[in-house]
Design a protein around this motif. Structure first.
Motif, PDB file in Angstrom:
ATOM      1  N   SER A 173      -2.583  -0.473   1.653  1.00 49.05           N
ATOM      2  CA  SER A 173      -1.004  -0.882   2.112  1.00 49.05           C
ATOM      3  C   SER A 173      -0.130  -0.903   0.965  1.00 49.05           C
ATOM      4  O   SER A 173      -0.456  -1.499  -0.471  1.00 49.05           O
ATOM      5  CB  SER A 173      -1.182  -2.149   2.610  1.00 49.05           C
ATOM      6  OG  SER A 173      -1.921  -2.227   3.880  1.00 49.05           O
ATOM      7  N   ILE A 174       1.130  -0.515   1.061  1.00 43.97           N
ATOM      8  CA  ILE A 174       2.129  -0.485   0.184  1.00 43.97           C
ATOM      9  C   ILE A 174       3.356  -1.581   0.709  1.00 43.97           C
ATOM     10  O   ILE A 174       3.355  -1.445   1.973  1.00 43.97           O
ATOM     11  CB  ILE A 174       2.687   0.615  -0.382  1.00 43.97           C
ATOM     12  CG1 ILE A 174       3.364   1.385   0.861  1.00 43.97           C
ATOM     13  CG2 ILE A 174       1.711   1.435  -1.089  1.00 43.97           C
ATOM     14  CD1 ILE A 174       4.271   2.791   0.321  1.00 43.97           C
ATOM     15  N   SER A 175       4.199  -2.378   0.006  1.00 44.78           N
ATOM     16  CA  SER A 175       5.008  -3.301   0.537  1.00 44.78           C
ATOM     17  C   SER A 175       6.131  -2.349   1.009  1.00 44.78           C
ATOM     18  O   SER A 175       6.351  -1.485   0.719  1.00 44.78           O
ATOM     19  CB  SER A 175       5.222  -4.304  -0.503  1.00 44.78           C
ATOM     20  OG  SER A 175       6.008  -3.839  -1.835  1.00 44.78           O
ATOM     21  N   ALA A 176       7.037  -3.165   1.643  1.00 47.44           N
ATOM     22  CA  ALA A 176       8.358  -2.632   2.079  1.00 47.44           C
ATOM     23  C   ALA A 176       9.154  -2.304   0.801  1.00 47.44           C
ATOM     24  O   ALA A 176       9.781  -1.245   0.646  1.00 47.44           O
ATOM     25  CB  ALA A 176       9.019  -3.738   3.070  1.00 47.44           C
ATOM     26  N   GLN A 177       9.063  -3.161  -0.180  1.00 44.39           N
ATOM     27  CA  GLN A 177       9.938  -2.845  -1.344  1.00 44.39           C
ATOM     28  C   GLN A 177       9.327  -1.793  -1.975  1.00 44.39           C
ATOM     29  O   GLN A 177      10.100  -0.756  -2.626  1.00 44.39           O
ATOM     30  CB  GLN A 177       9.732  -4.112  -2.365  1.00 44.39           C
ATOM     31  CG  GLN A 177      10.735  -4.006  -3.541  1.00 44.39           C
ATOM     32  CD  GLN A 177      11.944  -3.619  -3.410  1.00 44.39           C
ATOM     33  OE1 GLN A 177      12.677  -4.729  -2.689  1.00 44.39           O
ATOM     34  NE2 GLN A 177      12.726  -2.849  -3.753  1.00 44.39           N
ATOM     35  N   GLU A 178       8.013  -1.479  -2.177  1.00 44.68           N
ATOM     36  CA  GLU A 178       7.373  -0.278  -2.851  1.00 44.68           C
ATOM     37  C   GLU A 178       7.772   1.175  -2.014  1.00 44.68           C
ATOM     38  O   GLU A 178       8.198   1.859  -2.813  1.00 44.68           O
ATOM     39  CB  GLU A 178       5.789  -0.555  -2.919  1.00 44.68           C
ATOM     40  CG  GLU A 178       4.959   0.571  -3.742  1.00 44.68           C
ATOM     41  CD  GLU A 178       3.751   0.428  -4.055  1.00 44.68           C
ATOM     42  OE1 GLU A 178       3.134   1.574  -4.545  1.00 44.68           O
ATOM     43  OE2 GLU A 178       3.222  -0.574  -3.779  1.00 44.68           O
ATOM     44  N   ALA A 179       7.754   0.793  -0.886  1.00 46.91           N
ATOM     45  CA  ALA A 179       8.320   2.074  -0.212  1.00 46.91           C
ATOM     46  C   ALA A 179       9.546   2.189  -0.270  1.00 46.91           C
ATOM     47  O   ALA A 179      10.120   3.461  -0.299  1.00 46.91           O
ATOM     48  CB  ALA A 179       7.682   1.660   1.553  1.00 46.91           C
ATOM     49  N   TYR A 180      10.577   1.308  -0.206  1.00 44.25           N
ATOM     50  CA  TYR A 180      11.933   1.410  -0.552  1.00 44.25           C
ATOM     51  C   TYR A 180      12.017   2.387  -1.881  1.00 44.25           C
ATOM     52  O   TYR A 180      12.623   3.309  -2.066  1.00 44.25           O
ATOM     53  CB  TYR A 180      12.774   0.095  -0.462  1.00 44.25           C
ATOM     54  CG  TYR A 180      14.004   0.306  -0.949  1.00 44.25           C
ATOM     55  CD1 TYR A 180      15.118   0.699   0.104  1.00 44.25           C
ATOM     56  CD2 TYR A 180      14.702   0.213  -2.191  1.00 44.25           C
ATOM     57  CE1 TYR A 180      16.362   0.859  -0.203  1.00 44.25           C
ATOM     58  CE2 TYR A 180      15.981   0.432  -2.437  1.00 44.25           C
ATOM     59  CZ  TYR A 180      16.624   0.630  -1.534  1.00 44.25           C
ATOM     60  OH  TYR A 180      18.075   0.856  -1.796  1.00 44.25           O
ATOM     61  N   ASP A 181      11.313   1.849  -2.962  1.00 48.20           N
ATOM     62  CA  ASP A 181      11.424   2.370  -4.296  1.00 48.20           C
ATOM     63  C   ASP A 181      10.919   3.875  -4.203  1.00 48.20           C
ATOM     64  O   ASP A 181      11.378   4.665  -4.962  1.00 48.20           O
ATOM     65  CB  ASP A 181      10.547   1.608  -5.194  1.00 48.20           C
ATOM     66  CG  ASP A 181      10.909   0.309  -5.461  1.00 48.20           C
ATOM     67  OD1 ASP A 181      12.326  -0.131  -5.224  1.00 48.20           O
ATOM     68  OD2 ASP A 181      10.565  -0.964  -5.987  1.00 48.20           O
ATOM     69  N   LEU A 182       9.994   4.063  -3.323  1.00 49.62           N
ATOM     70  CA  LEU A 182       9.407   5.503  -3.332  1.00 49.62           C
ATOM     71  C   LEU A 182      10.133   6.441  -2.579  1.00 49.62           C
ATOM     72  O   LEU A 182      10.314   7.651  -2.718  1.00 49.62           O
ATOM     73  CB  LEU A 182       7.986   5.554  -2.778  1.00 49.62           C
ATOM     74  CG  LEU A 182       6.919   4.856  -3.518  1.00 49.62           C
ATOM     75  CD1 LEU A 182       5.610   4.645  -2.838  1.00 49.62           C
ATOM     76  CD2 LEU A 182       6.492   5.908  -4.725  1.00 49.62           C
ATOM     77  N   GLY A 183      11.334   5.873  -1.861  1.00 53.00           N
ATOM     78  CA  GLY A 183      11.974   6.675  -0.940  1.00 53.00           C
ATOM     79  C   GLY A 183      11.524   6.947   0.405  1.00 53.00           C
ATOM     80  O   GLY A 183      12.296   7.694   1.243  1.00 53.00           O
TER      81      GLY A 183
END
Length: 266
Positions: A173-183
């Protein structure tokens, strides 16, 4: 439509809500059929100018309903058949095709965890509004399966092949913030604001120049698999269609008169 998926059209905006909160919106056969048919209905309805895909409860969609899946696998073993995995061809592929191929924008309002096929649905949308408490999970290899629901196509195009391979080979699982940073995420909002923000984005698209949005969506998909020269020809073709639309004339007149355009969606 079945109660597992709710369908509503209001002033050009179709809201499709996955509604199995007691199962974290896991997709059993009933839900898959209902979601597929709802998306097809929205795609075919000329009155629908944009789609909002969201869910009830604490999860967006955790993917395949494994309880049903186990019973179907057992039935396959008893009968010597392999029918269970036909769900990719019969359900998941048509769902993703409906999301990506309909000539109108789709917004995913991701209210909670999006895993497996649920991740695929979110990635297949044109724009993702995501609660800051949401998580994205590449769970396929965790149950000894490969990617489906378009994830092997959408994920590397959003974050690159190397990062996509990492997430798929080592599911987590990745957090919403990490997903945002990844694009992966277009707009990250507080969880309490998710419903209103997602609806606002979808409403803005439903009120916009529908023909132009359809052309943008088609050109992005075309450009992902064709050369620059071929894409330039496609842009020429699509720009001619957009330029002939009533909405283009409305936009130009509004610009000259310094007023807000009131688009008709045609």
């Amino acid at each position: 439509m079945a109660d597992t998926v709710l369908y509503e059209v209001t002033d050009g905006l179709a809201t499709i809500t996955i509604n199995r909160p007691e199962a974290m919106n896991a997709m059993n056969t009933e839900a898959k059929v209902a979601l597929r048919d709802s998306l097809r209905a929205a795609a075919a309805d000329a009155a629908v100018r944009a789609v909002l895909l969201t869910a009830t409860g604490k999860a967006f969609c955790v993917g395949q309903d494994l309880k049903e899946h186990i019973s179907l696998l057992a039935a396959d073993r008893e009968t010597g058949t392999r029918n269970t995995m036909n769900t990719v061809r019969e359900h998941y592929n048509p769902i993703v095709r409906a999301l990506t191929e309909m000539p109108k924008p789709v917004v995913a309002g991701v209210n909670g965890v999006a895993a497996g096929a649920g991740l695929g649905f979110a990635l297949a949308a044109d724009y993702r509004v995501v609660a800051d408490s949401a998580k994205f999970t590449t769970s396929f290899a965790g149950v000894a399966l490969t990617a489906d629901s378009g994830v092997s196509w959408t994920l590397p195009r959003l974050i690159g092949a190397s990062r996509a391979a990492d997430l798929l080979l080592f599911p987590r699982s990745i957090s919403a913030q990490e997903a945002y940073d990844l694009g992966i995420v277009n707009k990250l909002v507080p969880a309490d604001d998710l419903a209103a923000e997602a609806a606002s984005v979808a409403r803005a698209l439903a009120d916009g120049p529908t023909v132009a949005y359809a052309a943008i969506k088609e050109s992005l998909a075309y450009g992902a698999a064709h050369s620059l020269g071929e894409t330039l020809d496609k842009e020429d073709e699509l720009q001619s269609k957009a330029g002939a639309s009533e909405d283009h004339a409305i936009a130009v007149q509004a610009f000259l008169s310094k007023s807000k355009p009131q688009y008709l969606g045609r």
